[in-house]
Design an enzyme around this catalytic site. Structure first.
Site, PDB file in Angstrom:
ATOM      1  N   TYR A  32       0.900  -1.118   0.135  1.00 39.38           N
ATOM      2  CA  TYR A  32      -0.038   0.004  -0.005  1.00 39.38           C
ATOM      3  C   TYR A  32       0.900   1.219  -0.194  1.00 39.38           C
ATOM      4  CZ  TYR A  32      -4.343  -2.591   0.871  1.00 39.38           C
ATOM      5  OH  TYR A  32      -5.216  -3.565   0.913  1.00 39.38           O
ATOM      6  N   SER A  47     -13.657  -2.565  -0.902  1.00 36.84           N
ATOM      7  CA  SER A  47     -14.514  -1.671  -1.999  1.00 36.84           C
ATOM      8  C   SER A  47     -16.171  -1.923  -1.587  1.00 36.84           C
ATOM      9  CB  SER A  47     -14.225  -2.196  -3.096  1.00 36.84           C
ATOM     10  OG  SER A  47     -14.756  -1.119  -4.124  1.00 36.84           O
ATOM     11  N   PRO A  48     -16.634  -1.797  -0.437  1.00 36.96           N
ATOM     12  CA  PRO A  48     -18.104  -2.108  -0.105  1.00 36.96           C
ATOM     13  C   PRO A  48     -18.945  -1.001  -0.793  1.00 36.96           C
ATOM     14  CG  PRO A  48     -16.922  -1.064   1.667  1.00 36.96           C
ATOM     15  CD  PRO A  48     -15.912  -1.252   0.742  1.00 36.96           C
ATOM     16  N   GLY A  98     -16.170   1.462  -5.197  1.00 31.77           N
ATOM     17  CA  GLY A  98     -15.082   2.557  -5.654  1.00 31.77           C
ATOM     18  C   GLY A  98     -15.756   3.723  -6.244  1.00 31.77           C
ATOM     19  N   GLY A  99     -17.156   4.037  -5.723  1.00 28.28           N
ATOM     20  CA  GLY A  99     -17.804   5.190  -6.246  1.00 28.28           C
ATOM     21  C   GLY A  99     -18.711   4.959  -7.462  1.00 28.28           C
TER      22      GLY A  99
END
Length: 300
Positions: free
Chosen positions: A53, A210-211, A214-215
């Site tokens: 990360y 990514s609940p 990602g928009g």
């Protein structure tokens, strides 16, 4: 804050805070420490990392902050992942993007993570991606050595499909306690292909990366996203919120698999939305309104 039991002696907070973008928040180490404390005051005690990360920077940034108040370590759970190799100025020895789940690489990665995070143990280590070149005997040996040395307490996987997790499980003496997978209303793949079923079968509650897709649920101008926005607003009006993100989190949290959403935001109000969803329980009817909106048709 609800907590989820992954092993007899091991629990995580139901909402997990993700540190993938920590290097993008432009915080001083004092500000990072303050942010960590504010998150923990919300009873979110679990922090998700990976060695890669931030171009191999985020663990170290977190560790710098934790070093200002080492007493916090015993009050939190640290997750990190390894197995992906990326070319980076911070890892000049890396020649290409590939996977490495060899015993040597896993142990070296963990030892580097321990140094970066300023801790002497990792609560939960995940293999970040399925490795087509994996020698599962070596991976299992790495798990055993790290556990016996007290450097890693628990183990799991990330992005593994049903067959891949079952295969590795046959080699490991250390139980695989979770699978970190993409789960959201926009992408139903892991709901439909048996991946989530295996979490229930193994009684290994999954984490959801990514609940919020990602928009995509909020930004895409295409039929699927539009159907979902309509459904989310409908269900939101029924459960008493006008925030679509709260409805999405509630949709995940209502599932019987004890899904643990990872919230990767540096904004406390976004974290509050996830926590607020813990108080909202969807009925089967409400859950399927959102599911069918994603499918684009009724269930059979």
């Amino acid at each position: 804050m609800d907590r989820v039991t992954l092993a007899e002696d091991f629990q995580l907070s139901r909402i997990i805070h993700g540190m993938m973008r920590l290097n993008e928040w432009n915080l001083s180490k004092e500000e990072r420490l303050s942010f960590i404390k504010e998150v923990m005051e919300k009873e979110i005690t679990t922090f998700d990392h990976a060695d890669i990360y931030g171009g191999y920077q985020c663990e170290e940034l977190f560790g710098e902050a934790l070093g200002l108040d080492p007493s916090l370590r015993k009050k939190m759970e640290i997750i990190t992942k390894c197995g992906i190799v990326l070319p980076s100025s911070n890892r000049p020895e890396h020649q290409s993007h590939h996977y490495n789940t060899s015993k040597k690489h896993i142990i070296h990665s963990v030892e580097q993570s321990l140094t970066n995070l300023k801790t002497d143990y990792i609560d939960l280590l995940l293999i970040h991606r399925p490795d087509p070149f994996m020698n599962p005997e070596e991976t299992a040996e790495a798990f055993d050595q790290l556990h016996n040395d007290g450097k890693v307490l628990h183990f799991g996987v990330s992005n593994f499909k049903r067959s891949q997790m079952k295969m590795l499980e046959t080699y490991t003496a250390q139980p695989l306690v979770t699978n970190q997978i993409e789960l959201n209303p926009y992408n139903l793949e892991n709901f439909e292909d048996g991946t989530l079923d295996l979490s229930l079968e193994m009684q290994a509650p999954p984490m959801a990366w990514s609940p919020l897709a990602g928009g995509q649920l909020f930004e895409q101008e295409e039929p699927k996203a539009e159907r979902l926005r309509k459904a989310l607003k409908q269900i939101g009006s029924e459960i008493g919120t006008d925030k679509m993100d709260e409805v999405i989190y509630s949709w995940l949290l209502s599932h019987p698999a004890s899904i643990m959403p990872i919230v990767g935001s540096g904004k406390l109000e976004r974290i509050d939305s996830a926590a607020a969803a813990l108080k909202m329980k969807l009925t089967p009817h409400q859950w399927y309104v959102i599911y069918e909106a994603s499918l684009g048709h009724e269930v059979p």
